[in-house]
Design a protein around this motif. Structure first.
Motif, short mmCIF file in Angstrom:
data_model
loop_
_atom_site.label_atom_id
_atom_site.label_comp_id
_atom_site.label_asym_id
_atom_site.label_seq_id
_atom_site.Cartn_x
_atom_site.Cartn_y
_atom_site.Cartn_z
N GLY A 65 1.12 -1.45 0.47
CA GLY A 65 -0.22 -0.16 0.38
C GLY A 65 0.74 0.99 0.17
N MET A 66 1.98 0.89 0.48
CA MET A 66 2.71 2.44 1.14
C MET A 66 3.55 2.55 -0.58
N SER A 67 4.01 1.59 -0.42
CA SER A 67 5.11 2.19 -2.18
C SER A 67 3.77 2.57 -3.36
N SER A 68 2.95 2.15 -3.16
CA SER A 68 1.05 2.69 -4.40
C SER A 68 0.77 4.09 -4.62
N ARG A 69 0.62 4.18 -2.67
CA ARG A 69 0.60 5.25 -2.91
C ARG A 69 0.65 6.68 -3.62
N PRO A 70 1.76 6.99 -3.63
CA PRO A 70 2.40 7.81 -4.04
C PRO A 70 1.95 7.82 -6.25
N ILE A 71 2.06 6.30 -6.26
CA ILE A 71 2.27 6.65 -7.49
C ILE A 71 0.13 6.47 -8.57
N ALA A 72 -0.39 6.37 -7.23
CA ALA A 72 -2.38 6.28 -7.93
C ALA A 72 -2.53 7.51 -7.52
N ILE A 73 -1.50 8.60 -6.37
CA ILE A 73 -1.85 9.95 -6.53
C ILE A 73 -1.61 11.00 -7.50
N GLN A 74 -0.23 10.64 -7.78
CA GLN A 74 0.23 11.45 -8.95
C GLN A 74 -0.59 11.33 -10.42
N ASN A 75 -1.02 9.94 -10.24
CA ASN A 75 -1.03 9.54 -11.99
C ASN A 75 -3.53 9.14 -11.51
N LYS A 76 -4.28 10.22 -10.31
CA LYS A 76 -5.03 10.49 -10.08
C LYS A 76 -6.39 9.14 -11.19
N VAL A 77 -5.70 8.23 -9.53
CA VAL A 77 -6.60 7.19 -10.07
C VAL A 77 -6.69 5.84 -8.68
N VAL A 78 -7.59 5.61 -8.63
CA VAL A 78 -7.96 5.21 -7.61
C VAL A 78 -7.05 3.56 -6.27
N LEU A 79 -6.74 4.14 -5.06
CA LEU A 79 -5.91 2.65 -5.11
C LEU A 79 -6.65 2.41 -3.36
N MET A 80 -7.60 1.22 -3.40
CA MET A 80 -8.10 0.83 -2.42
C MET A 80 -7.11 -0.66 -1.50
N VAL A 81 -6.93 -0.03 -0.46
CA VAL A 81 -6.10 -1.31 0.15
C VAL A 81 -6.58 -2.41 0.99
N SER A 82 -6.54 -2.98 2.08
CA SER A 82 -6.53 -3.77 2.80
C SER A 82 -5.23 -3.90 3.98
N SER A 83 -4.46 -2.72 3.67
CA SER A 83 -3.36 -1.98 4.96
C SER A 83 -4.20 -1.62 6.10
N ALA A 84 -3.40 -1.36 6.76
CA ALA A 84 -3.87 -1.35 8.18
C ALA A 84 -3.15 -0.15 8.73
N ALA A 85 -1.58 0.11 8.17
CA ALA A 85 -0.29 1.58 8.49
C ALA A 85 -1.82 2.63 8.38
N ASN A 86 -1.23 3.07 9.83
CA ASN A 86 -2.24 5.02 9.47
C ASN A 86 -1.68 5.37 8.45
N ALA A 87 0.06 5.48 7.73
CA ALA A 87 0.33 6.84 6.97
C ALA A 87 0.03 6.81 5.79
N ILE A 88 -0.35 4.90 5.76
CA ILE A 88 -1.27 4.87 4.22
C ILE A 88 -2.59 6.21 3.96
N THR A 89 -3.42 6.21 4.92
CA THR A 89 -4.06 7.49 4.37
C THR A 89 -3.67 8.79 5.19
N GLU A 90 -3.13 9.40 5.79
CA GLU A 90 -2.80 10.57 6.60
C GLU A 90 -2.18 11.89 5.64
N GLY A 91 -2.12 13.29 5.46
CA GLY A 91 -1.74 13.91 4.66
C GLY A 91 -2.79 14.35 4.03
N ASP A 92 -2.66 14.55 2.63
CA ASP A 92 -3.29 14.90 1.18
C ASP A 92 -3.92 13.34 0.22
#
Length: 408
Positions: A115-142
């Motif tokens: 989830g963490m490695s794909s998060r910036p890729i999804a945001i940069q490309n304006k594509v939705v990323l849906m995860v089963s990951s639990a780390a708080n950091a995945i949804t933190e920030g903008d």
């Protein structure tokens, strides 16, 4: 004007008209073509025990939607790949899904590294990323509305586990061992804070590295202080090694862990044997097994009525919410349908737990409040999921026996 010049101008005009027409021709073709979804699942690696059932859930959910009329009159097409429980592999897959398959939804993504490695890729490309990951950091920030968690976030895991310890298990002294991982550290922090705030003794706490050749020193350090219980937060491979050392050392502290460590679809007991596993308690987010949406999901999976599937319901819900949001937005583009995730998941609207029936209501212009298989599919504005619960089990005679279900 000479004839040659007229021919050149005419050729340029024809080429320009052709180039202008091409996008519209491609768009018309795209409007009737399947909608691609990228699905990254742990078919191998640390979480390989869960990937196959998640893949089956994805296939059956998409097939059900397609049989019911699809989305925007189009079929869903799944591109399922093995993330290998690896951050690097998941990131490469995300690029492939976006650039090769033109996917506007990336679903699956079991673990925090993926989830963490794909998060910036999804945001940069304006594509939705849906995860089963639990780390708080995945949804933190903008996240710009492109990252959505179908899981209890890590700090809530710590809340449920600490509450069970304080109110039910009653241990007065504990030791803590945790894997160096963005998912584990918030759990440890909340748990230790709650223990100390309520007068319990944390005799020692340590963070260990993944894939160490041995965990003997760590086990001797924590278990050697004889706490009533040792809480282990990590993954299956390290826990197998840890418990073999505990058994070898003859330590008597009770052991509490996560189900992804102490169960993993039976893989833990297979690895260490029933004698080593006896009495270990383990916790894990789970669906509300009494919910109608979960019961329908078991039927979809042809699973026994008493089966507890931890992660496949999340995959079902990810695809269902994607389909519903696209239908409501009348667009397969994430920049449009990402804004409809909360309206179809949170409502207000008619509660419905069947995705095909929900799609019919959306097409008819009826507001809905979708109730998923893994949860009620309610979200905070930053993409965290609400209303999820956690189960507790204890291993007896090589089998995990259910103890209770609780919410943060």
């Amino acid at each position: 004007m000479d004839k040659n010049r007229r021919r050149i101008i005419k050729s340029i005009g024809a080429a320009t008209a052709s180039s202008l027409a091409a996008p519209y021709l491609n768009l018309a073709h795209a409007q009737g073509s399947p909608i691609p979804l990228g699905v990254a699942l742990p078919l191998t690696g640390n979480a390989g025990a869960y990937g196959p059932d998640m893949a089956e859930a994805a296939k059956r959910t998409a097939a059900k939607i397609n049989a019911g009329g699809g989305v925007l009159g189009r079929k869903l097409e799944l591109f399922i790949e093995d993330s290998e429980s690896s951050a690097a592999v998941a990131a490469n897959l995300s690029h492939k899904f976006i650039n090769v398959h033109k996917a506007q939804a990336l679903v699956g993504y079991w673990g925090t590294p993926e989830g963490m490695s794909s998060r910036p890729i999804a945001i940069q490309n304006k594509v939705v990323l849906m995860v089963s990951s639990a780390a708080n950091a995945i949804t933190e920030g903008d996240t710009q509305g492109y990252v959505w968690r179908f899981q209890l976030k890590a700090t809530d895991w710590g809340t449920v586990i600490s509450r069970a310890t304080l109110n039910k298990l009653g241990f007065k002294s504990v030791g803590v061992m945790g894997l160096q991982n963005a998912f584990v550290l918030p759990i440890m922090k909340v748990f230790e804070e709650q223990m100390k705030a309520n007068g319990r003794q944390v005799v020692d706490s340590l963070i260990y590295n993944p894939e160490q050749p041995s965990y003997r020193a760590e086990v001797e350090r924590i278990f050697g202080k004889n706490p009533e219980a040792v809480y282990c937060f990590g993954l299956l491979p390290d826990f197998v090694s840890i418990m073999k050392e505990v058994y070898r050392g003859g330590f008597e502290s009770k052991v509490v862990a996560l189900s992804i460590m102490a169960d993993a679809e039976g893989k833990f007991v297979q690895a260490v044997g029933p004698k080593v596993a006896e009495g270990i308690r383990h916790f894990q987010p789970m669906p509300d097994v009494a919910a109608p949406g979960y019961k329908k999901f078991l039927q979809l999976m042809d699973a026994p009525a008493d089966r507890v599937l931890l992660f496949p319901p999340n995959t079902h819900d990810q695809i269902a919410i994607t389909a519903l949001a696209m239908e409501k937005a009348k667009s397969p583009m994430a920049v449009d349908w990402s804004k409809q995730i909360i309206p179809v998941g949170n409502g207000p609207g008619q509660e419905v737990d069947d995705v095909v029936e929900a799609l019919k209501l959306v097409r008819a212009g009826t507001a809905i409040n979708f109730q998923g298989a893994g949860s009620t599919c309610d979200f905070t504005p930053n993409g965290d999921q609400l209303g999820r619960g956690m189960g507790q089990w204890i291993i007896r005679n090589g089998k995990s026996v259910f103890v209770e279900y609780a919410k943060p």
